[in-house]
Design a protein around this motif. Structure first.
Motif, PDB file in Angstrom:
ATOM      1  N   ALA A  23       5.158   8.581  -4.387  1.00 36.30           N
ATOM      2  CA  ALA A  23       6.394   8.163  -4.043  1.00 36.30           C
ATOM      3  C   ALA A  23       6.418   6.733  -3.691  1.00 36.30           C
ATOM      4  O   ALA A  23       7.564   5.947  -4.177  1.00 36.30           O
ATOM      5  N   CYS A  24       5.601   6.102  -3.095  1.00 36.52           N
ATOM      6  CA  CYS A  24       5.394   4.832  -2.741  1.00 36.52           C
ATOM      7  C   CYS A  24       5.439   3.809  -3.910  1.00 36.52           C
ATOM      8  O   CYS A  24       5.913   2.941  -4.071  1.00 36.52           O
ATOM      9  N   HIS A  25       4.582   4.292  -5.004  1.00 35.93           N
ATOM     10  CA  HIS A  25       4.379   3.560  -6.155  1.00 35.93           C
ATOM     11  C   HIS A  25       5.748   3.717  -6.980  1.00 35.93           C
ATOM     12  O   HIS A  25       6.125   2.415  -7.272  1.00 35.93           O
ATOM     13  N   LYS A  26       6.491   4.710  -6.918  1.00 38.46           N
ATOM     14  CA  LYS A  26       7.874   4.962  -7.389  1.00 38.46           C
ATOM     15  C   LYS A  26       8.633   3.924  -7.057  1.00 38.46           C
ATOM     16  O   LYS A  26       9.592   3.197  -7.571  1.00 38.46           O
ATOM     17  N   VAL A  45       4.393  -0.791   1.751  1.00 36.52           N
ATOM     18  CA  VAL A  45       3.625   0.431   1.726  1.00 36.52           C
ATOM     19  C   VAL A  45       3.063   0.923   3.167  1.00 36.52           C
ATOM     20  O   VAL A  45       3.149   2.048   3.405  1.00 36.52           O
ATOM     21  N   GLU A  46       2.592   0.066   4.101  1.00 41.60           N
ATOM     22  CA  GLU A  46       2.377   0.592   5.310  1.00 41.60           C
ATOM     23  C   GLU A  46       3.338   1.475   6.143  1.00 41.60           C
ATOM     24  O   GLU A  46       3.220   2.718   6.685  1.00 41.60           O
ATOM     25  N   ARG A  47       4.542   0.772   5.940  1.00 41.73           N
ATOM     26  CA  ARG A  47       5.882   1.353   6.732  1.00 41.73           C
ATOM     27  C   ARG A  47       6.183   2.662   6.120  1.00 41.73           C
ATOM     28  O   ARG A  47       6.428   3.700   6.720  1.00 41.73           O
ATOM     29  N   THR A  93      -1.720  -5.734  -9.360  1.00 38.38           N
ATOM     30  CA  THR A  93      -2.112  -4.208  -9.388  1.00 38.38           C
ATOM     31  C   THR A  93      -2.186  -3.922  -7.874  1.00 38.38           C
ATOM     32  O   THR A  93      -2.736  -4.762  -7.045  1.00 38.38           O
ATOM     33  N   ILE A  94      -1.258  -2.797  -7.475  1.00 34.84           N
ATOM     34  CA  ILE A  94      -1.413  -2.539  -5.983  1.00 34.84           C
ATOM     35  C   ILE A  94      -2.150  -1.166  -5.929  1.00 34.84           C
ATOM     36  O   ILE A  94      -1.948  -0.094  -6.454  1.00 34.84           O
ATOM     37  N   ASP A  95      -3.002  -1.154  -5.051  1.00 43.17           N
ATOM     38  CA  ASP A  95      -4.126  -0.254  -4.830  1.00 43.17           C
ATOM     39  C   ASP A  95      -3.932   0.477  -3.374  1.00 43.17           C
ATOM     40  O   ASP A  95      -3.934  -0.491  -2.558  1.00 43.17           O
ATOM     41  N   MET A  96      -3.650   1.677  -3.126  1.00 43.21           N
ATOM     42  CA  MET A  96      -3.619   2.248  -2.114  1.00 43.21           C
ATOM     43  C   MET A  96      -4.092   3.576  -1.884  1.00 43.21           C
ATOM     44  O   MET A  96      -4.200   4.403  -2.761  1.00 43.21           O
ATOM     45  N   VAL A  97      -4.365   3.891  -0.751  1.00 45.65           N
ATOM     46  CA  VAL A  97      -5.078   5.256  -0.449  1.00 45.65           C
ATOM     47  C   VAL A  97      -4.126   5.883   1.061  1.00 45.65           C
ATOM     48  O   VAL A  97      -4.238   5.083   2.039  1.00 45.65           O
TER      49      VAL A  97
END
Ligand code: MF3
Ligand code: CO
Length: 250
Positions: A23-26, A45-47, A93-97
């Protein structure tokens, strides 16, 4: 290190984290535009994660200072978010975990800022196809080498290269678990895939040479020849019914 197979219940846990990442990528795909800074993306992204009961697992991981990695143009991965406005034609490129109740899900996506060119269009298309061809091989009874072979073949057929320095990984309660998922090499070799494994597949594809160097910040990885790189990553469960993408959003 022992290989931890996940139960259906465990996979449901990872999927919950995966839904937040997806959902965050979208949401990002609708917000990215010329003038936006990667620092603003990182804050968003953090929020986004915190508002949904998740935490950004990259922050503090081995001392990494941010919620996301933001890798622009010739940065292949692990770029630091900063206050430079993105420009039309850039790729990032946005990378997140996300960590949700102790379960992690990991996904990276490359976005075009503003107007694309035929070159950036093709790079992103091929990188994404490489990932999808790798995912198709994520079946019980196959080998890690089958994934790597499919990924590498797709990229090299187009005259591009896969950056071999960075690999995918098992994922679950920890961001990085056994096994390593190489994005190259001969088929039929390496760890045998089993039902209940959850792995990331995350090839980095460049238009030029595959050699990279790490900048003095200790993280930012760039191509040595300045060629641009794209990376698409999903977290994937291996099941008897086939691969399940736990971070799918498109
Ligand atoms: N998400 C990255 C991966 O695919 C991890 C980046 S390193 C970190 O493995 F320090 F930023 F977490
Ligand atoms: Co990863």
């Amino acid at each position: 290190m022992a290989l931890e197979l996940k139960t259906r219940e465990n996979i449901r846990g990872i999927r919950k984290a995966g839904r937040v990442v997806a959902a965050c990528h979208k949401a990002l795909s609708n917000r990215l535009a010329p003038g936006v800074t990667t620092h603003e993306i990182d804050r968003f992204v953090e929020r986004f994660m915190l508002d949904r009961g998740a935490t950004p697992a990259q922050k503090g991981y081995k001392g990494y200072p941010f919620a996301t990695c933001a890798s622009v143009n010739d940065v292949v991965c692990h770029g630091f978010p900063d206050s430079e406005p993105l420009e039309s034609g850039d790729i990032v490129t946005i990378d997140m975990v996300a960590d949700m109740n102790g379960w992690k899900a990991d996904s990276a996506w490359t976005y075009i800022i503003g107007k694309s060119t035929p070159a950036t269009d093709k790079l992103l298309r091929v990188a994404q196809q490489s990932l999808m061809e790798g995912i198709r091989k994520a079946l019980p009874g196959n080998y890690i080498g089958d994934i790597g072979y499919a990924v590498q073949r797709r990229a090299e057929r187009e005259g591009y290269n896969v950056v071999s320095m960075f690999v995918g990984h098992g994922i679950g309660r920890n961001m990085h678990e056994y096994p390593e998922v190489t994005h190259y090499g001969p088929p039929g070799q390496g760890v045998k895939l089993e039902e209940g494994m959850v792995i990331t597949i995350e090839p980095i594809v460049t238009t030029g040479r595959s050699e990279v160097y790490i900048a003095r910040d200790g993280w930012t990885a760039r191509t040595v020849d300045g060629s641009w790189a794209a990376q698409f990553e999903h977290t994937v469960a291996i099941t008897k019914d086939g691969p399940i993408i736990l971070t799918r959003w498109e």
